[in-house]
Scaffold this motif. Structure first.
Motif, mmCIF file in Angstrom:
data_model
loop_
_atom_site.group_PDB
_atom_site.id
_atom_site.type_symbol
_atom_site.label_atom_id
_atom_site.label_comp_id
_atom_site.label_asym_id
_atom_site.label_seq_id
_atom_site.Cartn_x
_atom_site.Cartn_y
_atom_site.Cartn_z
ATOM 1 N N ALA A 1 -6.162 24.016 6.307
ATOM 2 C CA ALA A 1 -4.985 24.837 6.586
ATOM 3 C C ALA A 1 -3.740 23.994 6.821
ATOM 4 O O ALA A 1 -2.631 24.522 6.836
ATOM 5 N N HIS A 2 -3.916 22.673 6.973
ATOM 6 C CA HIS A 2 -2.798 21.817 7.364
ATOM 7 C C HIS A 2 -2.552 20.630 6.436
ATOM 8 O O HIS A 2 -1.484 20.022 6.495
ATOM 9 N N ILE A 3 -3.520 20.291 5.593
ATOM 10 C CA ILE A 3 -3.406 19.038 4.856
ATOM 11 C C ILE A 3 -2.230 19.026 3.871
ATOM 12 O O ILE A 3 -1.617 17.987 3.640
ATOM 13 N N ALA A 4 -1.863 20.175 3.329
ATOM 14 C CA ALA A 4 -0.735 20.214 2.397
ATOM 15 C C ALA A 4 0.582 19.878 3.094
ATOM 16 O O ALA A 4 1.537 19.418 2.450
ATOM 17 N N ASP A 5 0.645 20.097 4.414
ATOM 18 C CA ASP A 5 1.870 19.849 5.164
ATOM 19 C C ASP A 5 2.116 18.369 5.423
ATOM 20 O O ASP A 5 3.179 17.997 5.921
ATOM 21 N N ILE A 6 1.143 17.526 5.095
ATOM 22 C CA ILE A 6 1.282 16.103 5.374
ATOM 23 C C ILE A 6 2.219 15.418 4.380
ATOM 24 O O ILE A 6 2.898 14.450 4.713
ATOM 25 N N SER A 7 2.279 15.906 3.175
ATOM 26 C CA SER A 7 3.193 15.352 2.170
ATOM 27 C C SER A 7 4.627 15.380 2.704
ATOM 28 O O SER A 7 5.019 16.336 3.392
ATOM 29 N N PRO A 8 5.431 14.329 2.449
ATOM 30 C CA PRO A 8 5.217 13.213 1.526
ATOM 31 C C PRO A 8 4.568 11.981 2.128
ATOM 32 O O PRO A 8 4.590 10.913 1.504
ATOM 33 N N SER A 9 3.983 12.076 3.320
ATOM 34 C CA SER A 9 3.253 10.934 3.868
ATOM 35 C C SER A 9 1.988 10.707 3.044
ATOM 36 O O SER A 9 1.331 11.660 2.625
ATOM 37 N N PRO A 10 1.596 9.450 2.819
ATOM 38 C CA PRO A 10 0.439 9.167 1.954
ATOM 39 C C PRO A 10 -0.893 9.424 2.647
ATOM 40 O O PRO A 10 -1.019 9.315 3.875
ATOM 41 N N ILE A 11 -1.885 9.764 1.841
ATOM 42 C CA ILE A 11 -3.237 10.045 2.329
ATOM 43 C C ILE A 11 -4.231 9.210 1.520
ATOM 44 O O ILE A 11 -4.168 9.170 0.289
ATOM 45 N N LEU A 12 -5.161 8.562 2.229
ATOM 46 C CA LEU A 12 -6.276 7.852 1.611
ATOM 47 C C LEU A 12 -7.558 8.474 2.120
ATOM 48 O O LEU A 12 -7.763 8.578 3.332
ATOM 49 N N MET A 13 -8.433 8.893 1.197
ATOM 50 C CA MET A 13 -9.668 9.566 1.593
ATOM 51 C C MET A 13 -10.881 8.865 0.994
ATOM 52 O O MET A 13 -10.940 8.620 -0.208
ATOM 53 N N PHE A 14 -11.848 8.547 1.866
ATOM 54 C CA PHE A 14 -13.139 7.992 1.462
ATOM 55 C C PHE A 14 -14.228 9.053 1.688
ATOM 56 O O PHE A 14 -14.149 9.852 2.614
ATOM 57 N N HIS A 15 -15.251 9.012 0.848
ATOM 58 C CA HIS A 15 -16.422 9.848 1.100
ATOM 59 C C HIS A 15 -17.589 9.288 0.295
ATOM 60 O O HIS A 15 -17.469 9.089 -0.917
ATOM 61 N N SER A 16 -18.695 9.028 0.984
ATOM 62 C CA SER A 16 -19.875 8.534 0.294
ATOM 63 C C SER A 16 -20.487 9.641 -0.559
ATOM 64 O O SER A 16 -20.676 10.770 -0.087
ATOM 65 N N GLU A 17 -20.810 9.297 -1.780
ATOM 66 C CA GLU A 17 -21.422 10.267 -2.685
ATOM 67 C C GLU A 17 -22.836 10.642 -2.247
ATOM 68 O O GLU A 17 -23.388 11.634 -2.713
ATOM 69 N N THR A 18 -23.416 9.846 -1.340
ATOM 70 C CA THR A 18 -24.768 10.130 -0.845
ATOM 71 C C THR A 18 -24.764 10.458 0.648
ATOM 72 O O THR A 18 -25.789 10.316 1.321
ATOM 73 N N ASP A 19 -23.626 10.905 1.170
ATOM 74 C CA ASP A 19 -23.531 11.268 2.583
ATOM 75 C C ASP A 19 -24.555 12.361 2.896
ATOM 76 O O ASP A 19 -24.496 13.451 2.320
ATOM 77 N N PRO A 20 -25.491 12.113 3.804
ATOM 78 C CA PRO A 20 -26.521 13.115 4.097
ATOM 79 C C PRO A 20 -26.098 14.156 5.135
ATOM 80 O O PRO A 20 -26.857 15.085 5.410
ATOM 81 N N VAL A 21 -24.909 14.004 5.712
ATOM 82 C CA VAL A 21 -24.477 14.873 6.804
ATOM 83 C C VAL A 21 -23.374 15.826 6.380
ATOM 84 O O VAL A 21 -23.486 17.045 6.556
ATOM 85 N N LEU A 22 -22.294 15.295 5.840
ATOM 86 C CA LEU A 22 -21.169 16.117 5.389
ATOM 87 C C LEU A 22 -21.078 16.041 3.867
ATOM 88 O O LEU A 22 -20.918 14.957 3.300
#
Length: 279
Positions: free
Chosen positions: A214-235
């Protein structure tokens, strides 16, 4: 952490039994005892006490960057928001390496975690984040500050960034193992297990007002870097990618590897983070 899935089962069970208020508090599993301090891994640190708007005492650690001619004046700061269990004494394993690379780290223990007082729930936790930003801005008025969140800390970090980026001049957001919302992850867990299917309808009681999506679009124009393991067993990787797709540019998606919040065990992803902090 590994307790996230178990916490969600308890959340949904209690939803079905109680319909209580402050439901997001059921996602958190704080531990008060420190299992180690930065001294135990040969890191200089400062114990920091701040106060949330409601008066709650928050206790955190500040790890100064190793001083060199290049970073003495302008070394960046990472405000680190950890996962839903334990405290900063265990989660320091994700960020202990940053001071040697010229990056200051502020490890926030939310209310109820470690030596911080109070009980953790959303949205009160955003007051804890703001108290940290106030301390950092007073101490370092000209430094670049970035927020780094892992697991449930990624949800807190996203909404905090949208709320506070302008007032405290936050330079960017880094997320590791993120998800779209509290209701979404509860439904993901209950929908995948036969024993929890009867509880699934009660997940609709979870609030969505403070969800990262609900809020992530409001972060622009500040930069965002996102990591996520392709084998994450939890999320689930898919929930992280869905959140990324809701963000505006500039943004960067970095698939990683390993288990849940193990991204920074790998040198290649450490370098990706450093490049983002220092560009």
């Amino acid at each position: 952490m590994h307790k996230f899935t178990g916490a969600l089962f308890i959340v949904c069970l209690l939803l079905s039994l109680t319909g209580c208020s402050n439901l997001t508090s059921l996602f958190f599993h704080p531990q008060q005892e420190y299992l180690r301090t930065p001294n135990d891994i040969d890191l200089v640190y400062e114990s920091v006490t701040t106060y949330a708007t409601d008066g709650t005492e928050i206790n955190s650690w500040f790890l100064p960057a190793f001083v060199s001619e290049n970073n003495e004046v302008d070394s960046p700061i990472v405000l680190f928001l950890h996962g839903n269990a334990e405290n900063i004494s265990t989660h320091i394993g994700s960020v202990y390496w940053l001071p040697e690379q010229g990056v200051n780290v502020f490890l926030l223990d939310y209310r109820g975690f470690g030596h911080s007082l109070g009980d953790p729930y959303v949205p009160a936790i955003f007051q804890d984040v703001e108290s940290s930003l106030i301390w950092l801005r007073e101490r370092f008025p000209q430094r670049k500050i970035f927020i780094l969140g892992q697991s449930i800390g990624s949800a807190i970090a996203t909404t905090s960034m949208a709320l506070f980026k302008d007032e405290y001049q936050v330079s960017g957001l880094i997320l590791d193992a993120s998800f779209t919302g509290y209701r979404d992850i509860a439904q993901e867990v209950t929908g995948n297990h036969l024993i929890t299917w009867p509880i699934w309808p009660f997940t609709w009681l979870l609030p969505t007002e403070w969800d990262p999506k609900a809020h992530i679009a409001d972060i622009s124009p500040s930069p965002i870097l996102m990591f996520h393991s392709e084998t994450d067993p939890v999320l689930p990787y898919a929930l992280g990618l869905e959140l990324y797709n809701s963000a505006q540019e500039p943004k960067h998606w970095q698939p990683s590897k390993g288990g849940h919040i193990q991204t920074f065990n790998f040198e290649e992803y450490r370098q990706t983070l450093l490049d983002f902090l220092t560009r």
